[in-house]
Design a protein around this motif. Sequence first.
Motif, short mmCIF file in Angstrom:
data_model
loop_
_atom_site.label_atom_id
_atom_site.label_comp_id
_atom_site.label_asym_id
_atom_site.label_seq_id
_atom_site.Cartn_x
_atom_site.Cartn_y
_atom_site.Cartn_z
N VAL A 80 -16.14 59.69 -15.96
CA VAL A 80 -14.81 59.08 -15.94
C VAL A 80 -14.18 59.28 -14.57
O VAL A 80 -14.20 60.38 -14.02
N TYR A 81 -13.62 58.20 -14.06
CA TYR A 81 -12.92 58.26 -12.78
C TYR A 81 -11.44 58.01 -13.02
O TYR A 81 -11.04 56.94 -13.48
N TYR A 82 -10.62 59.02 -12.72
CA TYR A 82 -9.17 58.90 -12.84
C TYR A 82 -8.63 58.51 -11.46
O TYR A 82 -8.35 59.37 -10.62
N ARG A 83 -8.49 57.23 -11.25
CA ARG A 83 -8.16 56.78 -9.89
C ARG A 83 -6.75 57.16 -9.48
O ARG A 83 -6.47 57.27 -8.28
N ASN A 84 -5.85 57.37 -10.43
CA ASN A 84 -4.48 57.72 -10.05
C ASN A 84 -4.40 59.09 -9.38
O ASN A 84 -3.48 59.36 -8.61
N ILE A 85 -5.39 59.97 -9.66
CA ILE A 85 -5.41 61.27 -8.99
C ILE A 85 -6.72 61.49 -8.25
O ILE A 85 -7.00 62.59 -7.78
N ASN A 86 -7.54 60.43 -8.17
CA ASN A 86 -8.83 60.49 -7.46
C ASN A 86 -9.68 61.66 -7.96
O ASN A 86 -10.21 62.46 -7.18
N HIS A 87 -9.82 61.74 -9.27
CA HIS A 87 -10.58 62.83 -9.88
C HIS A 87 -11.74 62.27 -10.68
O HIS A 87 -11.59 61.28 -11.41
N ARG A 88 -12.89 62.92 -10.54
CA ARG A 88 -14.08 62.54 -11.29
C ARG A 88 -14.43 63.64 -12.29
O ARG A 88 -14.38 64.82 -11.95
N ALA A 89 -14.80 63.24 -13.48
CA ALA A 89 -15.18 64.21 -14.51
C ALA A 89 -16.32 63.63 -15.35
O ALA A 89 -16.39 62.42 -15.55
N MET A 90 -17.19 64.52 -15.81
CA MET A 90 -18.29 64.10 -16.68
C MET A 90 -18.21 64.89 -17.98
O MET A 90 -18.25 66.12 -17.98
N PHE A 91 -18.08 64.16 -19.07
CA PHE A 91 -17.89 64.76 -20.39
C PHE A 91 -19.14 64.57 -21.24
O PHE A 91 -19.59 63.43 -21.42
N PRO A 92 -19.70 65.64 -21.78
CA PRO A 92 -20.85 65.47 -22.69
C PRO A 92 -20.41 64.86 -24.01
O PRO A 92 -19.36 65.22 -24.55
N PHE A 93 -21.19 63.95 -24.52
CA PHE A 93 -20.86 63.36 -25.81
C PHE A 93 -20.85 64.42 -26.91
O PHE A 93 -20.23 64.23 -27.96
N SER A 94 -21.52 65.53 -26.67
CA SER A 94 -21.60 66.58 -27.69
C SER A 94 -20.25 67.22 -28.00
O SER A 94 -20.13 67.95 -28.99
N ILE A 95 -19.21 66.95 -27.18
CA ILE A 95 -17.91 67.54 -27.48
C ILE A 95 -17.35 67.05 -28.81
O ILE A 95 -16.47 67.69 -29.39
N VAL A 96 -17.87 65.93 -29.28
CA VAL A 96 -17.39 65.43 -30.57
C VAL A 96 -17.76 66.38 -31.70
O VAL A 96 -17.14 66.36 -32.77
N GLU A 97 -18.74 67.25 -31.44
CA GLU A 97 -19.14 68.22 -32.47
C GLU A 97 -18.00 69.19 -32.77
O GLU A 97 -17.90 69.72 -33.88
N ARG A 98 -17.12 69.44 -31.79
CA ARG A 98 -15.97 70.32 -32.04
C ARG A 98 -15.04 69.69 -33.07
O ARG A 98 -14.47 70.37 -33.92
N LEU A 99 -14.89 68.37 -32.97
CA LEU A 99 -14.06 67.65 -33.93
C LEU A 99 -14.66 67.74 -35.33
O LEU A 99 -13.96 68.00 -36.32
N HIS A 100 -15.96 67.55 -35.41
CA HIS A 100 -16.63 67.62 -36.71
C HIS A 100 -16.54 69.02 -37.29
O HIS A 100 -16.36 69.19 -38.51
N ALA A 101 -16.63 70.04 -36.42
CA ALA A 101 -16.54 71.42 -36.90
C ALA A 101 -15.15 71.72 -37.47
O ALA A 101 -15.02 72.39 -38.49
N ARG A 102 -14.11 71.22 -36.81
CA ARG A 102 -12.75 71.44 -37.32
C ARG A 102 -12.55 70.75 -38.67
O ARG A 102 -11.92 71.31 -39.57
N ARG A 103 -13.08 69.55 -38.79
CA ARG A 103 -12.96 68.85 -40.07
C ARG A 103 -13.67 69.62 -41.18
O ARG A 103 -13.17 69.72 -42.31
N LYS A 104 -14.83 70.17 -40.85
CA LYS A 104 -15.58 70.92 -41.85
C LYS A 104 -14.81 72.16 -42.28
O LYS A 104 -14.75 72.50 -43.47
N ARG A 105 -14.17 72.85 -41.30
CA ARG A 105 -13.39 74.04 -41.64
C ARG A 105 -12.20 73.68 -42.52
O ARG A 105 -11.86 74.41 -43.45
N ARG A 106 -11.55 72.54 -42.22
CA ARG A 106 -10.42 72.12 -43.04
C ARG A 106 -10.85 71.82 -44.46
O ARG A 106 -10.14 72.12 -45.42
N GLU A 107 -12.02 71.20 -44.59
CA GLU A 107 -12.53 70.90 -45.93
C GLU A 107 -12.81 72.18 -46.71
O GLU A 107 -12.58 72.25 -47.92
N GLN A 108 -13.28 73.20 -46.00
CA GLN A 108 -13.64 74.45 -46.66
C GLN A 108 -12.44 75.35 -46.91
O GLN A 108 -12.37 76.04 -47.93
#
Length: 200
Positions: free
Chosen positions: A167-195
């Motif tokens: 991802v390139y944030y041109r307004n602050i000239n910043h580059r970042a690379m995010f692993p798709f695996s971060i979505v696992e944190r979302l899934h883990a929170r949902r699982k904890r809420r269910e439990q």
Amino acid sequence: MTIFDQILEAQELLGKNHENAQSPEEKKLLLLAIDALWFLWRNGQAYEFEDYREDSESNAPHRVIAAFNTRDEADAWVRTKPKPPDLALVLIADNYHIVLSSRDGLRTSLVPDPEFEYYIEEMTRDGLPPPAATFNTREEANNWFNNQTAPPPQTVIQIGGEHYLAVYYRNINHRAMFPFSIVERLHARRKRREQNGPRE
């Protein structure tokens, strides 16, 4: 048509709707929109607003107003702001955080925001998108990304077999690379809420 022409046309349309509005509440809301456009114009933010709209139309992740390597850096930055940018997004170690501030600026905090996890989840709803480029190492990917003078807002890439979003944030000239695996944190929170219930 320039952004200034577009603002004037939008204000004219809002003004006509204001004249035809049936309730005082509608009139107030339309005046609010007109004033918001004047605020952008008179504070010299019209071009920044134009960039913001272009970024929004690209369906890229929400823009951030600053990026920091550490939480200490971010906290120090907030303390320098007489009026912290309430509800603005920032990156800390390439993790989204939201700025929360009281109106008087005396109470502020930086709270982790799951915005990007939901974004990746939506991107992968129908499966992993194909990568535009593939690399063996993070170093190779960084060299490729940093050597682009004007990167697109976002690019799906693959590093060592794992999907990333560059991802390139041109307004602050910043580059970042995010692993798709971060979505696992979302899934883990949902699982904890269910439990454990919604308070977890």
